[in-house]
Structures are given as structure tokens and as C-alpha cells.
Design an enzyme around this catalytic site. Structure first.
Site, PDB file in Angstrom:
ATOM      1  N   ASN A  79       0.735  -1.147  -0.065  1.00  0.00           N
ATOM      2  CA  ASN A  79       0.001  -0.086  -0.105  1.00  0.00           C
ATOM      3  C   ASN A  79       0.701   1.180  -0.088  1.00  0.00           C
ATOM      4  O   ASN A  79       0.393   2.370  -0.436  1.00  0.00           O
ATOM      5  CB  ASN A  79      -0.835  -0.051   1.193  1.00  0.00           C
ATOM      6  CG  ASN A  79      -1.868  -1.192   1.349  1.00  0.00           C
ATOM      7  OD1 ASN A  79      -1.891  -1.673   2.418  1.00  0.00           O
ATOM      8  ND2 ASN A  79      -2.252  -1.686   0.162  1.00  0.00           N
ATOM      9  N   LEU A 208      -3.663  -6.040  -4.460  1.00  0.00           N
ATOM     10  CA  LEU A 208      -2.889  -6.771  -3.770  1.00  0.00           C
ATOM     11  C   LEU A 208      -3.021  -6.850  -2.447  1.00  0.00           C
ATOM     12  O   LEU A 208      -3.190  -8.115  -1.637  1.00  0.00           O
ATOM     13  CB  LEU A 208      -1.373  -6.399  -3.866  1.00  0.00           C
ATOM     14  CG  LEU A 208      -0.472  -7.519  -3.450  1.00  0.00           C
ATOM     15  CD1 LEU A 208      -0.645  -8.932  -3.810  1.00  0.00           C
ATOM     16  CD2 LEU A 208       1.057  -6.972  -3.809  1.00  0.00           C
ATOM     17  N   CYS A 209      -3.411  -5.671  -1.742  1.00  0.00           N
ATOM     18  CA  CYS A 209      -3.614  -5.830  -0.140  1.00  0.00           C
ATOM     19  C   CYS A 209      -5.203  -6.693   0.021  1.00  0.00           C
ATOM     20  O   CYS A 209      -5.117  -7.201   1.063  1.00  0.00           O
ATOM     21  CB  CYS A 209      -4.030  -4.281   0.170  1.00  0.00           C
ATOM     22  SG  CYS A 209      -5.085  -3.414  -0.610  1.00  0.00           S
ATOM     23  N   THR A 210      -5.864  -6.645  -0.938  1.00  0.00           N
ATOM     24  CA  THR A 210      -7.242  -7.399  -0.842  1.00  0.00           C
ATOM     25  C   THR A 210      -6.794  -8.844  -0.828  1.00  0.00           C
ATOM     26  O   THR A 210      -7.421  -9.700   0.219  1.00  0.00           O
ATOM     27  CB  THR A 210      -8.353  -7.141  -1.707  1.00  0.00           C
ATOM     28  OG1 THR A 210      -8.822  -5.610  -1.456  1.00  0.00           O
ATOM     29  CG2 THR A 210      -9.660  -7.964  -1.434  1.00  0.00           C
ATOM     30  N   GLU A 213      -4.490  -9.928   2.545  1.00  0.00           N
ATOM     31  CA  GLU A 213      -4.862  -9.525   3.781  1.00  0.00           C
ATOM     32  C   GLU A 213      -6.336 -10.143   4.029  1.00  0.00           C
ATOM     33  O   GLU A 213      -6.680 -10.516   4.958  1.00  0.00           O
ATOM     34  CB  GLU A 213      -4.717  -8.049   4.059  1.00  0.00           C
ATOM     35  CG  GLU A 213      -3.287  -7.592   4.147  1.00  0.00           C
ATOM     36  CD  GLU A 213      -2.329  -8.140   5.180  1.00  0.00           C
ATOM     37  OE1 GLU A 213      -2.793  -8.684   6.265  1.00  0.00           O
ATOM     38  OE2 GLU A 213      -1.231  -8.269   4.915  1.00  0.00           O
TER      39      GLU A 213
END
Length: 224
Positions: A79, A208-210, A213
Site C-alpha cells: 500500500n 494486492l492488499c485485498t 490480507e
């Protein structure tokens, strides 16, 4: 009031203290408008990621002093290249909490309340307290859900016309790659999000964070 405080809202005054091509036909410029913005309007920002960071910064610098932000995600290293409110030391912390703290550190007089939670976990009474809802979501499902929730707050008079006090504007925005859009939805007056869902192509890319994580669907797991 010192000179710095007086000059703080010079740019805002150009929008609120005079009419212009961006103003609607019912807009009445004046100090009262700025007072309402500063003291009364309560704004909810949904999402504290790439769009959410920009929204929180812009709202605070534009004079909105009562802001809430809700996000279920935590900060990932991926992020940091675009979500400028976060630092390396924030990795693993709740996005909403860190974003709220960082905005309040930088902008005097603004109050940002953070909610580290899923939007579905909040009762309808939570959403009814806000005057404007601004979306910074990448999920069509989440945007559809909040659209239905806000539209359910709409009430009609005996003639079948929407009651103005129950209309809560939704500012919907989204990005994918280098593409993006923004629009204002007025429940009962304009097409809602669900009415125009067919305009969106199938989602083939995911942040990518979804994926790393908070995967929420089979497609997320397959992509990861």
C-alpha cells in the site's frame, strides 16, 4: 481570529460566497453556507485505501470538520507506494485508525472518527447520522450493499415525492489500473448504483492488499 486563520479558507470562499457555473439553481452563497459546512455537515468516507486517503485529505483541507471513516483492512507494504497517509511503521495496523490519526495530526480543527469494521456489521442507525456518504471502495458487491442501505433510508411524502431531508447523497468513485470514474447519486432523484451496475465490466484485477490480507471470494483466492 488571526491573519493565518482568516486566510485559511480563501479558496473555499471563492466557491461558497459567490455563485458560479458549478452552482445549482437553488444555491444561495453566503457565510451561512460555510458555517453549515464547518459545523453541521457530517461526512462518512467508506474505504481508507488509495481513494480513501485522498478523500480524507481533501475533505479536511476543504473545511469539513466532522468526518468518519470505516475500513476493514489492515496496512500492507504494497500500500505504501500510493496510500500516502501510511508509513512502514504502520504495516499491520488498521487503515481507518492510522488514516484518521494522520489527518488530525496535519489539519487543525478536524475530527475524524475511525471504524475498523466491515460495513455490513454496522446497523442502519449508524448510516442514518451522516449527511453525505463518499465511497472509496474497489468491490462492486460492497458498493451495491451500501447503495441499498442508503436508498432504504429514503422516505416519501403523501404525493410520492422524496422527502428532501431523507436524501443522503452518495459520491461513488472507483479506479482500476489507469481508469477511474466519479459520480453523485441522489437516492430517489437519479439512477442508483444498482440501476447502472450493467455498465461495469467484469472485475478481472484485484488490489494486492485485498488478496493478501482480506480475500473475500473464491476469485480472490484463485488470483492469489
Amino acid at each position: 481570529m488571526n491573519d493565518i486563520e482568516e486566510g485559511r479558507w480563501n479558496d473555499l470562499d471563492k466557491l461558497l460566497l459567490r455563485s458560479g457555473p458549478l452552482a445549482g439553481p437553488d444555491f444561495e452563497p453566503g457565510e451561512e453556507v460555510k458555517q453549515v459546512l464547518h459545523e453541521m455537515l457530517h461526512v462518512l468516507v467508506i474505504g481508507a485505501g488509495g481513494l480513501g486517503c485522498e478523500l480524507l485529505k481533501d475533505l479536511a483541507l476543504s473545511g469539513f470538520k466532522k468526518i468518519d471513516v470505516i475500513d476493514m483492512d489492515t496496512i500492507d507494504v504494497s500500500n505504501l507506494n500510493r496510500q500516502f497517509l501510511f508509513r512502514m511503521s504502520d504495516v499491520g495496523k488498521a487503515k481507518a485508525t492510522v488514516a484518521a490519526e494522520r489527518v488530525m495530526e496535519r489539519v487543525q480543527g478536524v475530527e475524524v472518527n475511525a471504524h475498523f469494521a466491515r460495513i455490513e456489521d454496522k446497523p442502519i442507525e449508524f448510516y442514518s447520522q451522516f449527511h453525505i456518504i463518499i465511497l472509496g471502495l474497489d468491490s462492486l458487491e460492497a458498493r451495491s450493499w451500501i447503495n441499498g442501505t442508503i436508498c432504504s433510508l429514503l422516505e416519501y411524502d403523501e404525493d410520492g415525492n422524496p422527502r428532501q431531508e431523507t436524501i443522503k447523497p452518495i459520491v461513488d468513485g472507483g479506479t482500476e489500473g489507469f481508469k477511474g470514474h466519479a459520480r453523485v447519486i441522489l437516492p430517489g432523484m437519479t439512477p442508483c448504483f444498482e440501476c447502472t451496475l450493467w455498465l461495469f465490466p467484469p472485475q478481472v484485477k484485484f488490489p494486492l492488499c485485498t488478496l493478501a490480507e482480506t480475500p473475500r471470494s473464491a476469485a480472490h483466492c484463485i488470483e492469489w
